[in-house]
Design a protein around this motif. Structure first.
Motif, PDB file in Angstrom:
ATOM      1  N   SER A 163       3.496  21.165  16.602  1.00 40.16           N
ATOM      2  CA  SER A 163       3.835  20.358  15.541  1.00 40.16           C
ATOM      3  C   SER A 163       3.392  20.518  14.108  1.00 40.16           C
ATOM      4  CB  SER A 163       3.607  18.792  15.967  1.00 40.16           C
ATOM      5  OG  SER A 163       3.722  17.720  14.727  1.00 40.16           O
ATOM      6  N   LYS A 164       2.363  20.919  14.065  1.00 36.52           N
ATOM      7  CA  LYS A 164       1.906  21.260  12.580  1.00 36.52           C
ATOM      8  C   LYS A 164       2.585  22.495  12.063  1.00 36.52           C
ATOM      9  CE  LYS A 164      -2.924  19.610  13.010  1.00 36.52           C
ATOM     10  NZ  LYS A 164      -4.369  19.812  12.856  1.00 36.52           N
ATOM     11  N   ILE A 165       2.713  23.626  13.078  1.00 40.20           N
ATOM     12  CA  ILE A 165       3.457  24.792  12.514  1.00 40.20           C
ATOM     13  C   ILE A 165       4.903  24.622  12.061  1.00 40.20           C
ATOM     14  CG2 ILE A 165       4.524  26.981  13.326  1.00 40.20           C
ATOM     15  CD1 ILE A 165       1.845  27.281  15.196  1.00 40.20           C
ATOM     16  N   GLN A 166       5.498  23.708  13.174  1.00 36.47           N
ATOM     17  CA  GLN A 166       6.948  22.973  12.721  1.00 36.47           C
ATOM     18  C   GLN A 166       7.166  22.617  11.369  1.00 36.47           C
ATOM     19  OE1 GLN A 166       8.025  21.246  16.314  1.00 36.47           O
ATOM     20  NE2 GLN A 166       8.878  23.335  17.252  1.00 36.47           N
ATOM     21  N   ASN A 167       6.009  21.681  11.136  1.00 37.51           N
ATOM     22  CA  ASN A 167       6.055  20.749   9.781  1.00 37.51           C
ATOM     23  C   ASN A 167       5.459  21.463   8.632  1.00 37.51           C
ATOM     24  OD1 ASN A 167       7.323  18.581  10.988  1.00 37.51           O
ATOM     25  ND2 ASN A 167       5.306  18.239  11.984  1.00 37.51           N
ATOM     26  N   SER A 168       4.928  22.872   8.659  1.00 37.57           N
ATOM     27  CA  SER A 168       4.821  23.737   7.682  1.00 37.57           C
ATOM     28  C   SER A 168       3.322  22.867   7.293  1.00 37.57           C
ATOM     29  CB  SER A 168       5.326  23.898   6.746  1.00 37.57           C
ATOM     30  OG  SER A 168       6.509  24.443   6.938  1.00 37.57           O
ATOM     31  N   THR A 169       2.388  22.336   8.157  1.00 35.40           N
ATOM     32  CA  THR A 169       1.287  21.902   7.576  1.00 35.40           C
ATOM     33  C   THR A 169      -0.069  22.468   8.362  1.00 35.40           C
ATOM     34  OG1 THR A 169       1.342  19.953   9.338  1.00 35.40           O
ATOM     35  CG2 THR A 169       2.125  19.450   6.979  1.00 35.40           C
ATOM     36  N   PHE A 170       0.448  23.646   8.920  1.00 41.51           N
ATOM     37  CA  PHE A 170      -0.814  24.509   9.668  1.00 41.51           C
ATOM     38  C   PHE A 170      -1.572  25.289   8.717  1.00 41.51           C
ATOM     39  CE2 PHE A 170      -2.314  27.539  12.589  1.00 41.51           C
ATOM     40  CZ  PHE A 170      -2.654  26.756  13.618  1.00 41.51           C
ATOM     41  N   ASN A 171      -2.872  25.181   8.676  1.00 45.26           N
ATOM     42  CA  ASN A 171      -3.464  26.220   7.877  1.00 45.26           C
ATOM     43  C   ASN A 171      -4.345  27.330   8.435  1.00 45.26           C
ATOM     44  OD1 ASN A 171      -2.925  24.719   5.545  1.00 45.26           O
ATOM     45  ND2 ASN A 171      -4.131  23.221   5.993  1.00 45.26           N
ATOM     46  N   ILE A 172      -4.266  28.407   7.951  1.00 47.66           N
ATOM     47  CA  ILE A 172      -5.057  29.416   8.200  1.00 47.66           C
ATOM     48  C   ILE A 172      -6.437  29.269   7.365  1.00 47.66           C
ATOM     49  CG2 ILE A 172      -5.406  32.012   8.630  1.00 47.66           C
ATOM     50  CD1 ILE A 172      -3.486  30.924  10.588  1.00 47.66           C
ATOM     51  N   GLU A 173      -7.504  29.502   8.295  1.00 47.24           N
ATOM     52  CA  GLU A 173      -8.845  29.092   7.459  1.00 47.24           C
ATOM     53  C   GLU A 173      -9.616  30.567   7.482  1.00 47.24           C
ATOM     54  OE1 GLU A 173     -11.297  25.770   8.320  1.00 47.24           O
ATOM     55  OE2 GLU A 173      -9.283  24.528   8.811  1.00 47.24           O
ATOM     56  N   LEU A 174      -9.947  31.070   6.172  1.00 50.10           N
ATOM     57  CA  LEU A 174     -10.774  32.606   6.254  1.00 50.10           C
ATOM     58  C   LEU A 174     -12.042  32.307   6.236  1.00 50.10           C
ATOM     59  CD1 LEU A 174      -8.088  34.021   3.741  1.00 50.10           C
ATOM     60  CD2 LEU A 174      -8.169  34.174   6.081  1.00 50.10           C
ATOM     61  N   TYR A 175     -12.914  32.984   6.946  1.00 52.53           N
ATOM     62  CA  TYR A 175     -14.348  33.182   7.208  1.00 52.53           C
ATOM     63  C   TYR A 175     -14.676  34.348   7.549  1.00 52.53           C
ATOM     64  CZ  TYR A 175     -13.374  31.010  11.828  1.00 52.53           C
ATOM     65  OH  TYR A 175     -13.026  31.184  12.973  1.00 52.53           O
ATOM     66  N   GLU A 176     -16.007  34.630   7.493  1.00 51.13           N
ATOM     67  CA  GLU A 176     -16.582  35.934   7.864  1.00 51.13           C
ATOM     68  C   GLU A 176     -16.875  35.765   9.505  1.00 51.13           C
ATOM     69  OE1 GLU A 176     -19.775  37.106   5.284  1.00 51.13           O
ATOM     70  OE2 GLU A 176     -18.402  37.311   3.485  1.00 51.13           O
ATOM     71  N   PHE A 177     -16.499  36.888  10.060  1.00 56.69           N
ATOM     72  CA  PHE A 177     -16.945  37.063  11.587  1.00 56.69           C
ATOM     73  C   PHE A 177     -17.098  38.379  11.943  1.00 56.69           C
ATOM     74  CE2 PHE A 177     -12.395  36.954  11.675  1.00 56.69           C
ATOM     75  CZ  PHE A 177     -12.230  38.013  12.441  1.00 56.69           C
ATOM     76  N   ASN A 178     -18.106  38.647  12.955  1.00 56.62           N
ATOM     77  CA  ASN A 178     -18.420  39.915  13.450  1.00 56.62           C
ATOM     78  C   ASN A 178     -17.398  40.028  14.637  1.00 56.62           C
ATOM     79  OD1 ASN A 178     -19.447  41.834  15.445  1.00 56.62           O
ATOM     80  ND2 ASN A 178     -21.201  41.794  14.108  1.00 56.62           N
TER      81      ASN A 178
END
Length: 183
Positions: free
Chosen positions: A4-19
């Motif tokens: 639903s979030k993807i279809q409504n363009s309300t989906f966010n990718i969150e950037l953070y550091e990871f190994n």
């Protein structure tokens, strides 16, 4: 909810550091235990190129891998083989998941990426599922400017190859960050 979030363009990718290496090893170990219980052979190859700190959305990368590996487990018969390969080349995080399961006919390969679609009604009855996993996976890959490829032959198995641009974090920045946290 994700769909639903993807279809409504309300989906966010969150950037953070990871190994990446440590995270992929943990994920792989969970599936090794699960596949042993299902009498499947789960082979893993994790490249040393992942032994870096990356900037990206690990939760969504993890979700992509979970969906694809879960499908491989679902559609691979007892004593079947699943290969899980993760690499980092030319700025791309590359996930390859192959199985020698039931495979997907050419006629339905495009259809399986559509929401609520599976190969046919008998697939739903026999294997279960809602038909959302691959649709969500494809959407997540596209949101992260990546690509997903499907190679499959009915009765022989399936391979998914996902490639997602992912930036390495500069070691000097990481070391500086670690020192400042210790002070």
């Amino acid at each position: 909810l994700d769909l639903s979030k993807i279809q409504n363009s309300t989906f966010n990718i969150e950037l953070y550091e990871f190994n990446a290496y440590d995270e992929v090893v943990q994920l792989s170990n969970k599936f090794k235990v699960l596949t042993e219980n299902n009498t499947l052979i789960f082979k893993t190859k994790i490249s040393d190129s992942l032994k870096n700190v990356f900037l990206g959305d690990w939760i969504r990368l993890n979700q992509i891998m979970l969906n694809l590996i879960s499908n491989a487990i679902k559609f691979t018969p007892k004593n079947g083989l699943i290969d899980f390969i993760v690499d980092y080349k030319d700025g791309d995080f590359i996930i390859t998941i192959s199985d020698n399961g039931i495979g997907i006919s050419k006629e339905v390969q495009d259809k399986i990426f559509k929401p609520f679609e599976q190969a046919d009604g008998s697939t739903t009855r026999k294997y279960g599922g809602t038909g959302l996993g691959l649709s969500i996976t494809q959407s997540l890959v596209e949101i992260m400017d990546g690509t997903i490829e499907l190679e499959s032959q009915e009765g022989k198995g399936t391979t998914f190859i996902v490639s997602i641009p992912l930036a390495k974090v500069d070691k000097a920045t990481v070391e500086k960050h670690e020192v400042s946290q210790e002070e």
